[in-house]
Design a protein around this motif. Structure first.
Motif, short mmCIF file in Angstrom:
data_model
loop_
_atom_site.label_atom_id
_atom_site.label_comp_id
_atom_site.label_asym_id
_atom_site.label_seq_id
_atom_site.Cartn_x
_atom_site.Cartn_y
_atom_site.Cartn_z
N PHE B 309 0.71 -1.29 0.08
CA PHE B 309 -0.12 -0.02 0.07
C PHE B 309 1.00 1.51 -0.26
O PHE B 309 0.38 2.31 -0.62
CB PHE B 309 -1.12 0.24 1.10
CG PHE B 309 -1.88 -0.73 0.55
CD1 PHE B 309 -3.35 0.22 -0.13
CD2 PHE B 309 -2.48 -2.10 1.26
CE1 PHE B 309 -4.54 -0.83 -0.30
CE2 PHE B 309 -3.20 -2.66 1.27
CZ PHE B 309 -4.65 -2.13 0.46
N ALA B 364 -0.81 -1.92 5.52
CA ALA B 364 -2.23 -2.23 5.21
C ALA B 364 -3.72 -1.62 5.55
O ALA B 364 -4.68 -1.52 4.80
CB ALA B 364 -2.28 -3.96 5.28
N GLY B 367 -3.48 2.31 5.39
CA GLY B 367 -3.65 2.50 3.97
C GLY B 367 -4.69 2.28 3.05
O GLY B 367 -5.10 2.56 1.95
N GLY B 368 -5.26 0.48 3.07
CA GLY B 368 -6.55 0.41 2.65
C GLY B 368 -7.58 1.36 2.83
O GLY B 368 -8.37 2.05 1.98
#
Lengths: 281, 386
Positions: B309, B364, B367-368
């Protein structure tokens, strides 16, 4: 030796690129000689010869699938020719490096795309890329500014390209091509997405450039635009060159009826005498 | 061959047109962004180095750095025959007896590695997106990380030890590189690479890579299985100066290649054909870009495991602030990625006492959702990417 020549020579040494000379009116700027192109086993272009002369607008016309865009791609070097030769500025196309070719011919494609939301001004500035590192780089700002004005896009120079309408995007792409300031302009259906005023504007720009010594090749679907703005017209059909000459010589009812497989009548305009092409209804 | 036409009334004329104004505004904004990111990076780096089980105030961290700098510079000067007392040795030194050692043997190498890996991942992401003309492209597409995971997991399973403590890193880097080259070679035909073919080849090769990793996980001893799993979660735990020294040359070359490509990448946004018409050697550009991505990501992954990410979120954020021009995007992404990973690693080390959280999990996790929000925002403000 003029000052410009000295500067150009110096730049050529520095970057290793051969800079183009000012074109002589009437000289052949780009030429396809006996060109054939085979795509996926089908011969889409068969022994076609056309030449683009400095100071002249050459229109390529013909029905769908006639090979107009393929001929333009052959002139740009995007498709490999299976026979014949393509020349640019007096040398075989392949003899030029990508940058050297970019200094000599600018290409407007049918489909305009942009992966990232650059502004209009940034897109037009991209047209100056071939000149980076040469003395002609000094003209970048002026070239961009006049190109924005010529294509009538200066009023939204700060907007993002991706937020524009199709017609606006097409004109921005044209401005980018104009900013490149090359001796040869290859335009693939530049009027397709445009309204009446801008169609005239674009072909007016092509004429102005030709008057300044540029060789313009333009693919057109609208035969009346070709009749009104081109110095010479090349009619293609089924991958072959059917006729080439001035609009009045070439755009005749019999030939067009044959080529387009539809009854076409051509009348002289009552005021200008230019051919007006109409399908018989 | 300069063509002049009378400008339509709507077009501004004269030197101060919209063009000049816009580009000046963009440049000013980009300068501010780069400066802000640099300052933030320095601050976070110093704060991060001071945090942990042994707390060291930022002033002492700075003092310790200045002391070393002063001593080393004076040593260099003495070697060339100049004896000088440089006035750099200012600020307090760490008070704790273990302060210096903690900083120079444990914290600094880890923070510097985080900085390098973050910069590399974000730059590689921006590079991939530029080359493929797609804001969703990621280094994983060409199989660097999955390929590296194959090498690492095979080393864990076989217990191979041909290069001592370097075995995992070297194997991961090598298989990452080989996988990337394989994807590239398989997707080429007739001297050209189509983007869609490349992406789909990447999917196919990645699937095989994951199968090998799955098999390795299956046959591994419980201990090796644990190593494989944790390696894939990503961590900078136990980073040392040797790792920094090993990674540095790849990072420098990769970053230099990336920044050298900036202008051509801008042109590539017009599409392959138009870029070629403007003088870009598209195939060569693509090959160099993929080599740079393999170096940047491969060397980072080799020591830090899989960290996702960063390459997706950072360039996207930078593009929102400074626009898509690669001459700003690439260096700003490097700074932003470094900042993000140094911050994430600080959280990984300090969020839970006596625990080192997986770094890949943290990036993640943040970032997601962030990426989803960015997607929505871009969609509403620009009408999507079409």
């Amino acid at each position: 030796m003029t000052r410009t020549e000295v500067r150009r020579g110096w730049a050529a040494v520095r970057r290793g690129h051969r800079l183009p000379a000012t074109p002589v009116a009437g000289s052949i700027a780009s030429e396809a000689a006996g060109v054939s192109v085979t795509l996926g086993g089908a011969r889409v272009l068969d022994d076609v010869s056309v030449e683009a002369r400095a100071g002249e607008v050459l229109a390529l016309v013909g029905p769908n699938g006639a090979g107009k865009s393929t001929l333009l791609s052959a002139l740009t070097g995007d498709v490999a020719v299976s026979a014949g030769t393509v020349t640019l500025d007096g040398a075989t196309l392949t003899a030029w490096s990508a940058t050297e070719a970019a200094m000599r011919r600018a290409v407007l494609l049918q489909q305009v795309r942009l992966s990232f939301p650059f502004t209009v001004a940034e897109v037009v500035e991209m047209g100056r890329a071939p000149w980076a590192g040469t003395p002609l780089e000094d003209g970048d700002d002026e070239a961009v500014r006049s190109a924005l004005a010529e294509a009538d896009v200066a009023s939204f120079a700060g907007r993002r390209f991706t937020s524009l309408s199709g017609g606006e995007q097409a004109r921005v792409a044209l401005a980018r091509v104009l900013a490149q300031r090359t001796g040869v302009l290859l335009l693939d259906e530049p009027t397709a997405a445009l309204d009446l005023r801008h169609q005239e504007l674009v072909l007016g720009v092509a004429r102005t450039r030709a008057a300044a010594g540029v060789a313009v090749v333009v693919v057109l679907h609208d035969l009346n635009l070709a009749a009104a703005h081109a110095d010479r017209v090349a009619v293609l059909a089924g991958g072959r060159l059917v006729a080439t000459g001035s609009p009045r010589e070439v755009l005749g009812g019999a030939l067009l009826t044959d080529v387009y497989e539809h009854d076409v009548e051509v009348i002289a305009h009552p005021r200008t005498g230019a051919p007006v092409i109409l399908p018989r209804r | 061959m300069t063509a002049t036409v009378s400008a339509p009334p709507s077009a501004p004329a004269g030197p101060d047109t919209g063009v000049a104004r816009v580009s000046r505004w963009r440049r000013g904004r980009s300068g501010v962004l780069i400066a802000a990111l640099s300052i933030a990076l320095v601050v976070v780096t110093i704060v991060s180095a001071g945090r942990g089980q042994l707390q060291i105030p930022p002033a002492e961290v700075v003092g310790s750095i200045l002391h070393r700098l002063d001593a080393n510079l004076e040593w260099v000067l003495r070697q060339i025959g100049v004896t000088a007392d440089l006035p750099l040795d200012v600020g307090p030194r760490p008070e704790h007896v273990q302060g210096e050692n903690t900083l120079w043997l444990v914290r600094f190498p880890r923070v510097v590695l985080a900085l390098l890996v973050g910069a590399a991942l974000a730059t590689a992401g921006a590079l991939m997106q530029g080359v493929f003309g797609n804001p969703l492209a990621e280094p994983a597409i060409v199989g660097v990380s999955p390929g590296a995971a194959v090498g690492a997991s095979l080393v864990f399973v076989t217990g191979a030890n041909f290069l001592g403590e370097w075995t995992v890193a070297v194997a991961a880097f090598a298989t990452g590189l080989v996988t990337t080259l394989l994807v590239y070679a398989l997707s080429r035909s007739g001297g050209r690479t189509e983007v869609v073919t490349l992406v789909l080849t990447g999917v196919a090769v990645t699937a095989v890579a994951f199968a090998i990793v799955a098999f390795a996980t299956f046959v591994a001893t419980p201990e090796a299985r644990e190593q494989i799993v944790f390696w894939q979660l990503g961590s900078l735990n136990g980073a040392r100066w040797q790792a920094v020294v090993a990674v540095l040359p790849f990072m420098v070359v990769g970053l230099a290649l990336a920044i050298g490509m900036a202008r051509s990448l801008d042109l590539l946004a017009l599409g392959e054909r138009s870029a070629r018409h403007l003088g870009v050697h598209v195939e060569r550009l693509r090959l160099v870009a993929i080599a740079a991505v393999a170096m940047l990501v491969g060397s980072g992954v080799a020591f830090a495991g899989v960290i996702g990410f960063v390459g997706l979120v950072v360039p996207h954020l930078i593009r929102m602030i400074a626009g898509p021009g690669h001459r700003v995007l690439l260096p700003a992404s490097a700074l932003g990625g470094a900042l993000l990973l140094v911050s994430a690693d600080l959280v990984a080390r300090t969020a839970i006492r006596y625990a080192d959280l997986p770094l890949g999990m943290l990036t993640a996790l943040v970032g997601g959702p962030l990426f989803f929000w960015l997607l929505r925002r871009t969609r509403t403000s620009q009408g999507g990417w079409a």
